[in-house]
Design a protein around this motif. Structure first.
Motif, PDB file in Angstrom:
ATOM      1  N   ARG A  20       0.817  -1.206   0.000  1.00  0.00           N
ATOM      2  CA  ARG A  20       0.000   0.000   0.000  1.00  0.00           C
ATOM      3  C   ARG A  20       0.850   1.255   0.000  1.00  0.00           C
ATOM      4  NH1 ARG A  20      -4.183  -0.253   4.634  1.00  0.00           N
ATOM      5  NH2 ARG A  20      -3.036  -2.098   5.198  1.00  0.00           N
ATOM      6  N   GLY A 288     -10.821  -1.347   5.627  1.00  0.00           N
ATOM      7  CA  GLY A 288      -9.399  -1.359   5.957  1.00  0.00           C
ATOM      8  C   GLY A 288      -8.664  -0.104   5.536  1.00  0.00           C
TER       9      GLY A 288
ATOM     10  N   SER B 102      -2.754  -0.683  12.287  1.00  0.00           N
ATOM     11  CA  SER B 102      -2.385  -0.958  10.901  1.00  0.00           C
ATOM     12  C   SER B 102      -2.614  -2.435  10.566  1.00  0.00           C
ATOM     13  CB  SER B 102      -0.926  -0.575  10.665  1.00  0.00           C
ATOM     14  OG  SER B 102      -0.109  -1.259  11.588  1.00  0.00           O
ATOM     15  N   ASP B 103      -2.396  -3.320  11.540  1.00  0.00           N
ATOM     16  CA  ASP B 103      -2.658  -4.733  11.283  1.00  0.00           C
ATOM     17  C   ASP B 103      -4.156  -5.001  11.183  1.00  0.00           C
ATOM     18  OD1 ASP B 103       0.012  -5.347  11.234  1.00  0.00           O
ATOM     19  OD2 ASP B 103       0.113  -5.701  13.391  1.00  0.00           O
ATOM     20  N   GLN B 105      -6.284  -2.868  10.090  1.00  0.00           N
ATOM     21  CA  GLN B 105      -6.699  -2.356   8.777  1.00  0.00           C
ATOM     22  C   GLN B 105      -6.452  -3.381   7.694  1.00  0.00           C
ATOM     23  OE1 GLN B 105      -4.576   1.346   8.458  1.00  0.00           O
ATOM     24  NE2 GLN B 105      -5.706   2.176  10.177  1.00  0.00           N
ATOM     25  N   ALA B 106      -5.381  -4.163   7.858  1.00  0.00           N
ATOM     26  CA  ALA B 106      -5.081  -5.167   6.842  1.00  0.00           C
ATOM     27  C   ALA B 106      -6.078  -6.316   6.882  1.00  0.00           C
ATOM     28  CB  ALA B 106      -3.660  -5.682   7.040  1.00  0.00           C
TER      29      ALA B 106
END
Lengths: 397, 364
Positions: A20, A288, B102-103, B105-106
């Protein structure tokens, strides 16, 4: 679930992260980075005297050049990347004649502001040709040593000098062609617009979005800062600066610019507070998306309804402030702002010959820049409204 | 205190679905919402499990904590004002509540996707439907724009948008409510999630669209996806669920396979819920209720059979209904010291409901 599976899963998560960030690096940010590097290189080489651009650049010129780079990356790059969206927005903007005219005027102003001075250069000051009327009009022949047009006898002893095509818009009391003064004024106006749009508006929007989106202590801090800042009168700050440094456009832009964005930041914050509760923001989170991505892609485009007119209002306000300060005479004497030209037309200094003329007798000196200023302000307001409608897909124009 | 938690682990293991692999295991989840007074315990010790390819329905009245439960699983619940104060959520070997943002979000979107209740607000008005599908795909995958658009069109076709190729360039406001909900589902499916959490996806759409959405969900389940479906429409439950969880006052009061739970609702609240259901409307009279107690059985204030044992401590332990391990109710009457027959026979009440007698439609 075994341990190996766990590691596998986490590794994959990490790769997605890298993917990303890698992708976002490759597009817009790369362009921005390259242009900023190019700018820095140009600045270093030019100031070191290794490269010459052929004309002298002041500090303000460099700041505005940087502003153009910023604007190009904020507006230009996305516009080029999505040509069909850009085309649709432009065609919607120009679908109403009044908005089309306003947008056309601003486009012309920008072109004249950027290239006008480069093409025209500095005309030679010919004092002998001062106070020529625009072509088709006449002024008293005794004002100038040399009349380029025809001279005719008026009532009594007064003789009149017809305007000539050498100075189609006439000249002022120093013999500067009005066309040149208008072009210089357009350049200064463009400087104000670029500086505000490139530095002040992003600052205001960022602060507003961050305060509204993050909430909590960050919001409290930023909101209180804005409240304090709104209490500081920009004109006082400007005059304090004026006492210590020479009058300069940069001082004016920094003082008025940095003290004037509180209103927009507040507006953006309150809009963000509403928009962040929208269902599609929750959907984006559930997909996400990161907070920064959501703010840029789902919050800001949804507040253009209030943000765009507010931006153009601020642009118009600062153009007017610059003209006002110049009108009062607190401007950089080397810059021919529309404001200072209007002032010279209304209160012509007595020069040389010792003749005193009334303001209405040399009406073109004040009227032409006043018309340009008015058209600019009106166009900014109109384009602001037109752009707001054009950016909202729910509006049918 | 941990009685029912241990029991849940036993209970989920005893569901007789050893052939399936657990995908999501929730233990003792607690989410509180800060208010000016005492915090609201929106989710207060919820435990359940979803296997791969399984459909679990979460039913219960408005305000019982269904949506907060769903949004707590992937940390979507806005914090503050909400705060996940306890419990664990294990998803496919990851402990979701302990992950960094962030994890998380993944995992969101690519492994666990959500569909929300209100389709009108689920889509961003300033982007075309195609843009939003492309966005959902490209958040997790690096694909070319062209390929993403093609996949977006395919997804739209899959959820039953006619003439999908022509409609990707339309804006959300150019779609009807039912269409918007299908687009929202297509967006949720964009990254091919393992688990779809659908929060009342059929509530805001009319009956014909509901039927099509049920069909769509059934296709997805047949494709191997797990589904956590929040609904108060018992027809949707009957059509899709493998297992049902009944929620009241932030706790799960009964759970079991759909047929057993429908045939023999055990918990007094489940019976009331079923009895009030007349096919279209649902029990939604929260304003008529007094305060829900924060301990013991949350339903005891309204339960006609409440005894002293219902109060105090955590909610009552889950006891098997009619010796069936898979079907359990958190009610003291199903414990070893009491006889469930004293609170009435659900089959009798069922019949009375079907015949429209007292205790049936007259309640609504």
């Amino acid at each position: 679930m075994s341990d190996t599976d766990n590691t596998h899963r986490f590794e994959r998560v990490d790769w997605e992260e890298i993917d990303r960030s890698g992708r976002s690096l490759s597009s817009t940010r790369a362009t921005v980075a390259v242009s900023l590097l190019a700018f820095a290189a140009l600045y270093t080489l030019e100031t070191a005297g290794i490269v010459s651009l052929g004309w002298h650049l002041e500090r303000i010129d460099w700041v505005i050049l940087l502003g153009l780079v910023v604007l190009g990356s904020l507006v230009g790059v996305p516009a080029v990347r999505r040509p069909e969206v850009t085309r649709r927005i432009i065609s919607r903007l120009v679908s109403r004649p009044i908005h089309a005219a306003a947008a056309g005027f601003l486009a012309a102003l920008s072109l004249v502001g950027i290239f006008g001075s480069l093409i025209l250069g500095s005309p030679e000051l010919s004092f002998a040709h001062r106070l020529h009327a625009p072509y088709g009009f006449a002024s008293q022949a005794g004002w100038h040593a040399e009349c380029l047009g025809e001279i005719h006898q008026g009532e009594g002893i007064t003789r009149y000098c017809e305007g000539s095509l050498s100075y189609p818009l006439g000249t002022n009391h120093r013999g500067h062609p009005m066309g040149y003064l208008l072009v210089e004024g357009a350049r200064i106006t463009l400087y104000v617009l670029v500086f505000t749009a490139a530095f002040i508006v992003p600052l205001a929007s960022t602060v507003g979005v961050v305060a509204g989106f993050r909430g909590g202590r960050i919001d409290d801090f930023l909101t209180s800062y804005i409240d304090v800042q709104l209490c500081v009168p920009a004109i006082v700050a400007f005059f304090i600066g004026y006492m210590y440094w020479n009058a300069s456009l940069l001082l004016l832009l920094v003082m008025f610019g940095l003290l004037s964005w509180g209103g927009i930041a507040r507006l953006v914050r309150s809009e963000t507070l509403q928009r962040r509760e929208d269902g599609h923001v929750l959907v984006a989170r559930s997909l996400g998306a990161s907070p920064v991505y959501i703010a840029k892609r789902h919050i800001v485009p949804n507040i253009t309804n209030t943000l765009v007119p507010a931006i153009f209002h601020l642009l118009a306000l600062l153009v007017l402030v610059e003209a006002g300060v110049a009108f009062l005479g607190f401007h950089d004497i080397e810059l021919y702002s529309w404001g200072s030209t209007i002032q010279e037309g209304l209160d012509p200094p007595v020069t040389g010959v010792g003749l005193r003329m009334a303001a209405h007798e040399i009406w073109w000196v004040s009227t032409l820049p006043a018309v340009a200023l008015t058209l600019t302000l009106a166009s900014l307001k109109l384009v602001g409204d037109g752009l707001r409608d054009a950016l909202d897909p729910r509006q049918n124009t | 205190m941990t009685l029912h938690t241990d029991d849940t682990t036993d209970g989920t293991d005893a569901l007789g679905r050893g052939d399936r692999e657990p995908l999501l295991t929730v233990r003792d989840l607690r989410t509180h919402i800060t208010t000016e007074g005492d915090p609201i315990r929106a989710v207060d010790g919820v435990s359940f499990r979803i296997d791969r390819g399984e459909t679990v329905c979460l039913v219960g009245e408005s305000g019982s904590g269904k949506s907060v439960t769903c949004q707590s699983l992937t940390g979507l619940v806005p914090q503050p004002p909400a705060e996940i104060v306890g419990g664990t959520v294990d998803f496919d070997g990851n402990s979701l509540l302990e992950l960094e943002d962030s994890d998380l979000q993944a995992i969101r979107g690519s492994h666990i996707a959500h569909v929300f209740q209100n389709p009108q607000s689920a889509l961003d008005p300033v982007y075309t439907v195609g843009d939003q599908l492309v966005e959902a795909i490209t958040i997790h995958e690096t694909v070319s724009e062209r390929e993403a658009v093609d996949r977006g069109i395919e997804l739209l076709g899959r959820v039953g948008i006619p003439n999908a190729a022509a409609r990707v360039d339309d804006y959300p406001h150019e779609f009807s409510g039912g269409m918007q909900q299908r687009v929202a589902i297509a967006i949720a499916l964009a990254a091919d999630p393992d688990l779809l959490i659908a929060d009342e996806p059929t509530t805001a759409v009319d009956v014909t669209v509901q039927a099509r959405l049920i069909e769509l969900f059934r296709e997805l389940i047949d494709g191997g996806m797990s589904l956590l479906l929040v609904t108060h429409d018992l027809r949707v439950v009957a059509a899709l669920a493998d297992r049902v969880l009944v929620m009241f006052g932030g706790t799960i009061v009964e759970r079991g396979p759909v047929e057993e739970l429908f045939d023999r609702p055990a918990h007094p609240y489940t019976r009331e819920l079923m009895a009030s259901y007349d096919g279209v409307s649902r029990r939604d009279d929260r304003s008529a209720r007094g305060a829900i107690p924060g301990d013991g059985c949350r339903f005891r204030g309204e339960c006609p059979h409440a005894v002293d044992d219902c109060a105090g401590g955590d909610q009552p332990a889950f006891h098997p209904v009619e010796s069936r391990d898979a079907h359990r109710a958190a009610c003291v009457y199903y414990g070893p010291e009491r006889d469930p027959a004293t609170i009435g026979d659900p089959t009798v009440e069922n019949e009375r409901r079907l015949l429209g007698g007292p205790g049936g439609e007259s309640r609504e």
